[in-house]
Design an enzyme around this catalytic site. Structure first.
Site, PDB file in Angstrom:
ATOM      1  N   GLY A  55       8.448   1.298 -11.935  1.00 53.45           N
ATOM      2  CA  GLY A  55       7.555   0.730 -12.807  1.00 53.45           C
ATOM      3  C   GLY A  55       7.265  -0.402 -11.991  1.00 53.45           C
ATOM      4  O   GLY A  55       7.783  -0.991 -11.100  1.00 53.45           O
ATOM      5  N   ASP A  78       9.251  13.003  -2.896  1.00 55.00           N
ATOM      6  CA  ASP A  78       9.521  11.764  -2.970  1.00 55.00           C
ATOM      7  C   ASP A  78      11.071  11.429  -3.411  1.00 55.00           C
ATOM      8  O   ASP A  78      11.619  10.396  -2.619  1.00 55.00           O
ATOM      9  CB  ASP A  78       8.775  11.190  -4.534  1.00 55.00           C
ATOM     10  CG  ASP A  78       9.024   9.656  -4.665  1.00 55.00           C
ATOM     11  OD1 ASP A  78       8.676   8.976  -3.788  1.00 55.00           O
ATOM     12  OD2 ASP A  78       9.480   9.063  -5.586  1.00 55.00           O
ATOM     13  N   LEU A 125      16.414  -2.326  -7.983  1.00 53.32           N
ATOM     14  CA  LEU A 125      17.975  -2.215  -8.126  1.00 53.32           C
ATOM     15  C   LEU A 125      18.174  -2.513  -6.863  1.00 53.32           C
ATOM     16  O   LEU A 125      17.903  -2.069  -5.840  1.00 53.32           O
ATOM     17  CB  LEU A 125      18.281  -0.678  -8.477  1.00 53.32           C
ATOM     18  CG  LEU A 125      18.003  -0.115  -9.893  1.00 53.32           C
ATOM     19  CD1 LEU A 125      18.504   1.050  -9.870  1.00 53.32           C
ATOM     20  CD2 LEU A 125      18.616  -1.094 -10.951  1.00 53.32           C
ATOM     21  N   GLY A 154       2.340   7.328 -18.777  1.00 54.40           N
ATOM     22  CA  GLY A 154       1.965   6.982 -17.320  1.00 54.40           C
ATOM     23  C   GLY A 154       3.166   6.741 -16.342  1.00 54.40           C
ATOM     24  O   GLY A 154       3.102   6.157 -15.312  1.00 54.40           O
ATOM     25  N   LYS A 189      13.267   9.298  -0.484  1.00 52.46           N
ATOM     26  CA  LYS A 189      14.367   8.296  -0.740  1.00 52.46           C
ATOM     27  C   LYS A 189      15.941   8.722  -0.210  1.00 52.46           C
ATOM     28  O   LYS A 189      16.440   7.498   0.325  1.00 52.46           O
ATOM     29  CB  LYS A 189      14.492   8.176  -2.167  1.00 52.46           C
ATOM     30  CG  LYS A 189      13.179   7.497  -2.842  1.00 52.46           C
ATOM     31  CD  LYS A 189      13.224   7.572  -4.496  1.00 52.46           C
ATOM     32  CE  LYS A 189      12.062   6.799  -4.988  1.00 52.46           C
ATOM     33  NZ  LYS A 189      11.930   7.159  -6.511  1.00 52.46           N
ATOM     34  N   THR A 239       1.088  -1.250  -0.046  1.00 56.11           N
ATOM     35  CA  THR A 239       0.016   0.076  -0.011  1.00 56.11           C
ATOM     36  C   THR A 239       1.025   1.275   0.005  1.00 56.11           C
ATOM     37  O   THR A 239       2.147   1.144   0.071  1.00 56.11           O
ATOM     38  CB  THR A 239      -0.943   0.048   1.261  1.00 56.11           C
ATOM     39  OG1 THR A 239       0.024   0.329   2.414  1.00 56.11           O
ATOM     40  CG2 THR A 239      -1.731  -0.984   1.597  1.00 56.11           C
TER      41      THR A 239
END
Ligand SMILES: Nc1ncnc2c1ncn2[C@@H]1O[C@H](COP(=O)(O)OP(=O)(O)O)[C@@H](O)[C@H]1O
Ligand SMILES: N[C@@H](CC(=O)OP(=O)(O)O)C(=O)O
Length: 805
Positions: A785, A661, A595, A647, A665, A537
């Site tokens: 992705g 975002d 990765l 997309g 990270k 989620t």
């Protein structure tokens, strides 16, 4: 000749009885010579015991007695009136007295076998067989130890041999199991489940070529198949091995059954009445197989603890315990001394616990006065698991597996032979413990149970990847990844055997309300171990369940970044719980999707390599945006629109453009290096001009062209052969608290640099360390992705699964 024995369930009327009769008929037609030993039909012995207890307490027992009679008689023409009348009289007497002796009890229970013998004989006669009812009270003579009588071999052997010498030829003797009589002629029994003993005595007395024991399972399994669904049937056991299994409590076999067989090397075959062509388990003198292992259970036992400083190093304590318990007819199955020798614990049957406590208190009365013994107390509701054939030297594996699954044995010890280990667990944990140990010892495949939270793009891809590669992973790695539950915020589906490929439609129509409590209780009810919870989620709220999951035995895998980017106190508390409960938490996909980034950083850091800087393009979306914008003459807004169409962006592209975002990270990487920074400390260059930050998505999308002059200007103002990249940069002195500088910004870099050469939507991470100096370790590739992220989550799951192997 052979001896056949049929157990209670094999003779019950719900299918077993007719099958048993057919097996006998088949053998007669094949002209085999044999005698049949029968137990009481169905649960007769238990029922008679219950009625007896009711009569003693002056409770109404008549209805149960009538039902008993009806069931036992069913449609048999056998005359059972003498037995029924005797039972009625006995129960009336017990009700009147309000008590019964062991002698009376034996007389009551014995009727079950007499009835069974008569009914089976009658059924065979009706089929034209020359069946002869043989009451072992006339044949087997015992001492007067009611409830657990010992046969007197010399007399019994002669009686049996004489009986079979006169009733031979085509006669099929139907012999009552379990019952006998004392030399005074009183009815005795050989102990619960004693029919096998009767059968083996007969085999011994008659020099039988084989004893075939018909029960309702396919043979002896590596553990009780009722408790361990994955248990495997054992084809052959030596007498010694069978004896070990029997001694440690497998109800299917009793130790005393083996002894008369060993003496004459008579093979015992355990067969299934319901599947009788199956080869079953053969127990014989052959010792071909080395190192057989199996699990036995003593379910209803109590731990008696004796504590006191005077027990320290004092000789003879064990001997006193054994002696006093033996005097009271209480058998001890395990005894174990605490490491400090201040405590001694031993296991007795639950029914004997109070008596054992009183006997020990009396024996050690003087030691109480001298304070050498301080207390005697009971730990009730425990069970013993014995691992037969387990060397102590390699016990660490099953032991670790138990701890991983949050089962802490209360006590364990190894037997004198050094080949068996027994451990005591709480009874509520018995089933789980057994399955965990079983899978550790025998699991050619290790079952890992997965609970998946969220089935958005990543979750859904993951579930389908898992279902598709299930067989393959079993073959290649010996790991079965079993999805037991899938949950969204409203409902969930649960199947201990694994959800089906139709999980989506099942979830849509599921009426099971989703909450952490309901899901945990479903998991608990099925006693599942090796648990992994997977959070796919993006929920801010869901992460508050992580600690609860950890406490309930779950390892965690998460694609959700929230838990790692919330305030540092949350982050720390989560790690403390993980440490305390010895659980793992993997989140490789939090940065750089599939990765191998976090794992690499962690390895470097933990191996003492000093990481001095981490820099890179962390967002696939922004990578595409600036790679394309820098390499072509297109307008910024046109490139952004392409990214939206492909997309690559969030539904509201501002969530990518605001840089949060990338900031998250960066924070996750910083915290991996044990830095305790907060999100608020990151300098983030927001790519959205202030006047476009508010307002609806549509409004924003309509005004994208307003971004063009800003970014065209930035592009034009660069040095020659430079390109734009949106970069996360962790720099400064990373070895000291507050020394780190966390920055996310749009920078201009030389085109020939590694950042400058980035293409498509790839991510890149440069890890600078002391040993590698100016030349960073570079990790580059698709960093976003659903498919690669799901693969990354899959990798984490496999990593955990292999860890617990
Ligand atoms: N290792 C084991 N293998 C097979 N069965 C076992 C094992 N341990 C315990 N059992 C239990 O033994 C039962 C069979 O014994 P029991 O009920 O006495 O049979 P019967 O009534 O035929 O004499 C099985 O139902 C099973 O629950
Ligand atoms: N009927 C007796 C003796 C016996 O051996 O039974 P079974 O074979 O069904 O375990 C008992 O229940 O104790």
């Amino acid at each position: 000749m052979k001896i056949l024995k049929f157990g209670g369930k094999s003779l019950a009327y719900d299918g077993g009885f007719d099958k048993a009769i057919n097996i006998i008929l088949e053998k007669v037609h094949q002209q085999e010579k044999f005698a049949v030993v029968v137990s009481a039909i169905g649960n007769a012995t238990d029922e008679l015991e219950e009625i007896l207890e009711k009569a003693k307490k002056n409770e109404v027992y008549q209805v149960q007695l009538e039902n008993f009679k009806k069931y036992q008689q069913r449609n048999s023409a056998a005359d059972l009136n003498p037995e029924f009348e005797l039972l009625e009289k006995l129960f009336e007497g017990v009700a009147l007295l309000g008590d019964y002796s062991k002698k009376i009890k034996d007389n009551v229970l014995a009727q079950g076998e007499v009835i069974s013998g008569k009914v089976v004989t009658q059924a065979l006669k009706e089929k034209g067989i020359n069946a002869n009812f043989s009451d072992t009270r006339q044949l087997i003579k015992t001492d007067a130890k009611f409830g657990n009588a010992q046969p007197v071999d010399v007399i019994s052997r002669k009686n049996v041999q004489n009986h079979f010498a006169t009733n031979n030829g085509t006669t099929v003797n139907i012999v009552t199991g379990f019952i006998a009589s004392s030399t005074d002629g009183e009815t005795t029994t050989l102990g619960r489940n004693g029919s096998n003993f009767t059968a083996s005595l007969l085999a011994n007395y008659l020099d039988a070529e084989e004893l075939q024991s018909f029960t309702h399972v396919d043979g002896i399994f590596t553990a009780n198949p009722d408790l361990v669904p994955d248990a495997k049937k054992i084809d052959q056991l030596s007498f010694e091995e069978a004896n070990e299994i029997a001694t440690f409590g497998a109800t299917i076999l009793h130790a005393k059954t083996i002894i008369p067989l060993i003496e004459k090397k008579i093979p015992l075959r355990i067969l299934n009445t319901f599947n009788h062509t199956h080869n079953g388990t053969l127990i014989n003198a052959e010792n071909s197989r080395k190192g057989i292992k199996s699990l036995s259970v003593l379910e209803n036992v109590t731990l008696v603890n004796l504590e006191g400083r005077g027990l320290l190093g004092k000789p003879g304590i064990d001997a006193r315990i054994f002696r006093v318990l033996a005097q009271n007819n209480i058998s001890v199955s395990i005894i174990s001394q605490g490491s400090s020798e201040r405590g001694i614990g031993f296991i007795v049957n639950a029914v004997d616990a109070q008596k054992a406590k009183a006997a020990i208190e009396a024996e050690f009365e003087l030691d109480f006065y001298t304070n050498d013994v301080s207390s005697v107390y009971l730990t009730e509701n425990v069970s013993v698991i014995s691992i037969i054939g387990q060397e102590l030297a390699t016990f660490n594996k099953p032991y670790d597996a138990l701890i991983r699954n949050q089962i802490v044995p209360i006590l364990f010890n190894n037997t004198v032979t050094g080949k068996n280990v027994s451990l005591v667990v709480e009874r509520v944990q018995l089933k789980k413990a057994l399955n965990v140990i079983h899978s550790e010892i025998f699991g050619i495949t290790k079952k890992i149970n997965l609970v998946i939270f969220g089935h958005g793009t990543v979750g859904k891809t993951l579930i389908n990847q898992l279902l598709e590669s299930r067989e393959n992973i079993i073959q290649r790695k010996g790991i079965e990844l079993n999805i037991v539950a899938i949950a969204n915020s409203r409902q969930f589906i649960f199947n201990a055997k694994g959800v089906s490929k139709q999980w989506e439609s099942e979830l849509q129509t599921s009426i099971q309300k989703s909450s952490i409590e309901t899901i945990l209780s479903a998991v608990k009810e099925q006693h599942l171990g090796n648990l992994i919870a997977i959070d796919t989620t993006a929920s801010k709220d869901f992460v508050s369940n992580y600690v609860e999951l950890i406490k309930n035995g779950f390892d965690l895998v998460s694609a959700n970044k929230i838990a790692n980017t919330k305030e540092y106190s949350f982050y720390k508390n989560l790690r403390e719980n993980l440490h305390f409960y010895q659980k793992n938490y993997l989140y490789e996909t939090n940065v750089g999707a599939g990765l191998p980034l976090i794992d690499t950083i962690r390895l470097l850091h933990h191996s003492g390599e000093n990481i001095t800087r981490i820099r890179g393009v962390f967002s696939g979306t922004l990578s595409y945006l600036f790679n394309t914008f820098s390499a072509t003459d297109k307008n910024f807004s046109d490139v952004l629109n392409e990214a939206i169409e492909k997309g690559f962006t969030e539904p509201d592209p501002r969530e990518d453009l605001n840089g949060n975002d990338v900031g998250r990270k960066l924070l996750i990487l910083a915290r991996e290096l044990d830095l305790s920074n907060e999100f608020s400390e990151i300098k983030i260059q927001n790519l959205i001009p202030e006047n476009l930050r508010e307002g609806s998505v549509e409004e924003f999308l309509n005004r994208l062209e307003e971004l063009n002059p800003i970014y065209q200007n930035t592009k034009n103002n660069q040095n020659e052969n430079h390109v734009l990249r949106y970069v996360g940069d962790l720099s400064g002195d990373l070895s000291v608290e507050n020394g780190a500088n966390l920055e996310v910004s749009l920078v201009s870099v030389p085109q020939e640099s590694s950042l400058g050469q980035l293409k498509g939507s790839d991510s890149i991470f440069e890890i600078y360390t002391e040993s590698y100096g100016e030349h960073p370790i570079v990790i580059q590739g698709a960093g976003a992705g659903a498919a690669v992220t799901a693969r990354g989550v899959f990798g984490d799951i496999l990593r955990l699964a292999e860890k617990s192997k």
